[in-house]
Design a protein around this motif. Structure first.
Motif, PDB file in Angstrom:
ATOM      1  N   VAL A  62       1.026  -1.159  -0.009  1.00 17.94           N
ATOM      2  CA  VAL A  62      -0.052   0.021  -0.016  1.00 17.94           C
ATOM      3  C   VAL A  62       0.910   1.136  -0.105  1.00 17.94           C
ATOM      4  O   VAL A  62       1.796   1.231   0.566  1.00 17.94           O
ATOM      5  N   ALA A  63       0.385   2.170  -0.971  1.00 19.90           N
ATOM      6  CA  ALA A  63       1.339   3.552  -0.629  1.00 19.90           C
ATOM      7  C   ALA A  63       0.372   4.561  -0.315  1.00 19.90           C
ATOM      8  O   ALA A  63      -0.741   4.926  -0.762  1.00 19.90           O
ATOM      9  N   GLY A  64       1.017   5.325   0.640  1.00 22.39           N
ATOM     10  CA  GLY A  64       0.216   6.895   0.751  1.00 22.39           C
ATOM     11  C   GLY A  64       1.540   7.723   0.107  1.00 22.39           C
ATOM     12  O   GLY A  64       1.129   8.554  -0.826  1.00 22.39           O
ATOM     13  N   VAL A  72       1.415  -1.931  -6.444  1.00 20.89           N
ATOM     14  CA  VAL A  72       1.160  -1.062  -5.561  1.00 20.89           C
ATOM     15  C   VAL A  72      -0.340  -0.514  -5.590  1.00 20.89           C
ATOM     16  O   VAL A  72      -0.714  -0.433  -6.609  1.00 20.89           O
ATOM     17  N   GLY A  73      -1.149  -0.621  -4.233  1.00 28.04           N
ATOM     18  CA  GLY A  73      -2.430  -0.081  -4.440  1.00 28.04           C
ATOM     19  C   GLY A  73      -2.571   0.932  -3.240  1.00 28.04           C
ATOM     20  O   GLY A  73      -1.902   1.467  -2.470  1.00 28.04           O
ATOM     21  N   GLN A  74      -3.617   1.973  -3.832  1.00 25.55           N
ATOM     22  CA  GLN A  74      -3.798   3.054  -3.189  1.00 25.55           C
ATOM     23  C   GLN A  74      -5.393   3.261  -3.113  1.00 25.55           C
ATOM     24  O   GLN A  74      -6.099   2.768  -3.802  1.00 25.55           O
ATOM     25  N   PRO A  75      -6.035   3.901  -2.049  1.00 26.04           N
ATOM     26  CA  PRO A  75      -7.415   4.417  -2.072  1.00 26.04           C
ATOM     27  C   PRO A  75      -7.764   4.980  -3.209  1.00 26.04           C
ATOM     28  O   PRO A  75      -7.191   5.997  -3.526  1.00 26.04           O
ATOM     29  N   GLU A  76      -9.049   4.849  -3.685  1.00 21.60           N
ATOM     30  CA  GLU A  76      -9.382   5.130  -5.098  1.00 21.60           C
ATOM     31  C   GLU A  76      -9.291   6.723  -5.131  1.00 21.60           C
ATOM     32  O   GLU A  76      -8.891   7.363  -6.310  1.00 21.60           O
ATOM     33  N   HIS A  77      -9.460   7.543  -4.222  1.00 19.34           N
ATOM     34  CA  HIS A  77      -9.844   9.136  -4.314  1.00 19.34           C
ATOM     35  C   HIS A  77      -8.367   9.551  -3.780  1.00 19.34           C
ATOM     36  O   HIS A  77      -8.142  10.731  -3.724  1.00 19.34           O
ATOM     37  N   THR A 135      -5.868   0.650   6.327  1.00 20.45           N
ATOM     38  CA  THR A 135      -4.839   1.050   5.469  1.00 20.45           C
ATOM     39  C   THR A 135      -3.918   0.134   4.758  1.00 20.45           C
ATOM     40  O   THR A 135      -3.572   0.174   3.634  1.00 20.45           O
ATOM     41  N   SER A 136      -3.556  -0.761   5.639  1.00 25.69           N
ATOM     42  CA  SER A 136      -2.459  -2.090   5.275  1.00 25.69           C
ATOM     43  C   SER A 136      -3.379  -2.983   4.271  1.00 25.69           C
ATOM     44  O   SER A 136      -2.597  -3.660   3.493  1.00 25.69           O
ATOM     45  N   SER A 137      -4.818  -3.075   4.634  1.00 26.93           N
ATOM     46  CA  SER A 137      -5.298  -4.156   3.813  1.00 26.93           C
ATOM     47  C   SER A 137      -5.660  -3.663   2.360  1.00 26.93           C
ATOM     48  O   SER A 137      -5.905  -4.341   1.653  1.00 26.93           O
ATOM     49  N   VAL A 138      -5.209  -2.534   2.061  1.00 24.89           N
ATOM     50  CA  VAL A 138      -5.289  -1.963   0.412  1.00 24.89           C
ATOM     51  C   VAL A 138      -4.230  -2.822  -0.125  1.00 24.89           C
ATOM     52  O   VAL A 138      -4.447  -3.288  -1.358  1.00 24.89           O
ATOM     53  N   ALA A 139      -3.229  -3.297   0.507  1.00 27.24           N
ATOM     54  CA  ALA A 139      -2.279  -3.966  -0.322  1.00 27.24           C
ATOM     55  C   ALA A 139      -2.983  -5.397  -0.702  1.00 27.24           C
ATOM     56  O   ALA A 139      -2.655  -5.963  -1.689  1.00 27.24           O
ATOM     57  N   ALA A 140      -3.712  -6.190   0.350  1.00 32.48           N
ATOM     58  CA  ALA A 140      -4.285  -7.255  -0.036  1.00 32.48           C
ATOM     59  C   ALA A 140      -5.453  -7.253  -1.243  1.00 32.48           C
ATOM     60  O   ALA A 140      -5.427  -8.061  -1.913  1.00 32.48           O
ATOM     61  N   ALA A 141      -6.089  -5.794  -1.177  1.00 35.68           N
ATOM     62  CA  ALA A 141      -6.962  -5.530  -2.379  1.00 35.68           C
ATOM     63  C   ALA A 141      -6.378  -5.400  -3.563  1.00 35.68           C
ATOM     64  O   ALA A 141      -6.697  -5.955  -4.471  1.00 35.68           O
ATOM     65  N   VAL A 168       3.307  -9.725   0.529  1.00 37.50           N
ATOM     66  CA  VAL A 168       2.518  -8.873   0.435  1.00 37.50           C
ATOM     67  C   VAL A 168       2.891  -8.248   1.919  1.00 37.50           C
ATOM     68  O   VAL A 168       2.902  -8.866   3.058  1.00 37.50           O
ATOM     69  N   VAL A 169       3.045  -6.919   2.025  1.00 33.45           N
ATOM     70  CA  VAL A 169       3.350  -6.368   3.055  1.00 33.45           C
ATOM     71  C   VAL A 169       2.276  -5.488   3.800  1.00 33.45           C
ATOM     72  O   VAL A 169       1.583  -4.711   3.364  1.00 33.45           O
ATOM     73  N   LEU A 170       1.836  -6.038   5.126  1.00 32.56           N
ATOM     74  CA  LEU A 170       0.832  -5.645   6.092  1.00 32.56           C
ATOM     75  C   LEU A 170       1.644  -4.536   6.997  1.00 32.56           C
ATOM     76  O   LEU A 170       2.146  -5.078   7.741  1.00 32.56           O
ATOM     77  N   THR A 171       1.211  -3.065   6.920  1.00 33.44           N
ATOM     78  CA  THR A 171       1.730  -2.167   7.444  1.00 33.44           C
ATOM     79  C   THR A 171       1.446  -1.995   8.897  1.00 33.44           C
ATOM     80  O   THR A 171       2.386  -1.571   9.737  1.00 33.44           O
TER      81      THR A 171
END
Length: 389
Positions: A228-230, A259-264, A338-344, A363-366
């Motif tokens: 996941v990335a912020g 890398v996954g990020q929240p849609e917005h 937040t870390s679950s975004v990586a699993a998604a 998969v890194v769960l942060t």
């Protein structure tokens, strides 16, 4: 702007995007060009250089440009990496909530605080939506350094409580995450700025997660790392470490970074994919609060890291984040949204075929769900009633 790393130098120093170099002893946290600083390349680690008597990230002190004699450590690093059956595939999950304050931020903060304490800093300032602030508060307490943490009004109560418990001064600021950061930058004129987004030593700490993957897999690189990335510090840290190992001849290829990020809040993914982030319209609140950063400080470096690895990035809808939290919890992994975004993101890239079933994927769960009690309650609201009905 050039996101490439410069050639290795005998004594690492700092450099900005314009190429100007600064001494590691310089207390600055950004370059004269107004952009972030990076540490000059260090030689990659060889297996015999690992300090196996040390059970923390400091076992890799040979590639950390800070004096180990002055290190500030709470035993961070050496987190479990467990195999999990995920939709019939064997996937490794790196559980970063086993760090002392229950998030990956401890890696970067340990190295950053060690550097600052070695240079005689007596007070630090940080702005954070949660995990970074509690990590800075904890390591400042361990170093005997006073800390002030500026937090958004929407920060999880559990994270604020943890930060306050470590003795930090808390200032709550209303407005966006960027407005909170702007306030911290204004106050940095008077207090040394220990920003996990800006400080170059933070990335030196986050890179150790990649060294742990390499060591855990018998000194080989995985095929894929899903993150996941912020702000993208784990993305850049993995790129840095795997680049060091590649240059040292310890691996024969870079793992692909997915890398996954929240849609917005998908600025990194959108930039990589040639999408104007503004085209998504008004940014909406996300349950993945730790990744709600609209203007990452190291945006070009994060994008280049993914591109250099041959990886990809995607925007994850809120429904996908909720589903990932539940899927992880059903496997005994209580990961914060937040870390679950990586699993998604893993689900997305498995569905597209970009991650193959027979590849080695980490998969890194942060961070831990216990630190986001309100958000976790929202995910599971009504499920107990439904199960009993």
């Amino acid at each position: 702007m050039n996101a490439e790393q410069p050639p290795a130098v005998a004594a690492p120093d700092l450099y900005d995007r314009s190429g100007k170099r600064y001494s590691l002893d310089d207390p600055r946290w950004r370059g004269e060009d107004g952009g972030p600083l990076s540490v000059g390349a260090t030689p990659g680690l060889r297996p015999e250089q690992i300090d196996t008597a040390e059970r923390s990230l400091w076992r890799y002190h040979a590639v950390l440009p800070v004096p180990t004699a002055r290190r500030v450590s709470l035993g961070e690093g050496c987190t479990p990496m467990i195999p999990v059956d995920w939709a019939g595939r064997r996937v490794h999950f790196k559980l970063e909530w086993f760090n002392p304050t229950s998030s990956f931020k401890d890696r970067g903060v340990s190295v950053m605080m060690s550097h600052l304490a070695a240079h005689g800093v007596e007070r630090v300032l940080e702005d954070s939506s949660g995990n970074g602030g509690s990590a800075v508060a904890a390591y400042a307490a361990a170093a005997g350094v006073r800390a002030k943490i500026i937090v958004p009004a929407a920060t999880s109560a559990a994270k604020i409580l943890q930060t306050r418990a470590h003795g930090a001064e808390i200032e709550v600021v209303s407005g966006t995450r960027e407005e909170v950061s702007d306030e911290a930058i204004r106050q940095s004129a008077h207090i040394p700025y220990a920003s996990h987004n800006w400080h170059p030593m933070f990335i030196q700490g986050t890179k150790t997660v990649a060294y742990e993957m390499w060591e855990s897999l018998g000194f080989t690189a995985p095929d894929n790392v899903v993150l996941v990335a912020g702000a993208g510090s784990n993305v850049i840290g993995c790129d840095l470490a795997f680049g060091e190992l590649l240059d040292a001849g310890q691996i024969d290829r870079r793992p692909r970074l997915f890398v996954g990020q929240p849609e917005h809040w998908a600025t990194i993914a959108d930039t990589l994919n040639g999408i104007d982030p503004a085209a998504r319209g008004e940014r909406k609140p996300t349950i993945a609060e730790g990744a709600s950063i609209s203007h990452p400080v190291r945006l070009p470096e994060a994008v280049e890291a993914i591109r250099r690895s041959g990886g990809a990035a995607c925007a994850v809808p809120e429904s996908g984040i909720y589903a990932a939290v539940r899927a992880l919890s059903a496997r005994g992994l209580y990961a914060e949204p937040t870390s679950s975004v990586a699993a998604a993101a893993l689900d997305h890239f498995l569905a597209t075929g970009e991650i193959a079933p027979d590849e080695t994927t980490v998969v890194v769960l942060t961070g831990a769900g216990l630190k986001s009690a309100e958000k976790m309650a929202a995910v599971f609201a009504g499920q107990g009633d439904a199960a009993q009905g």
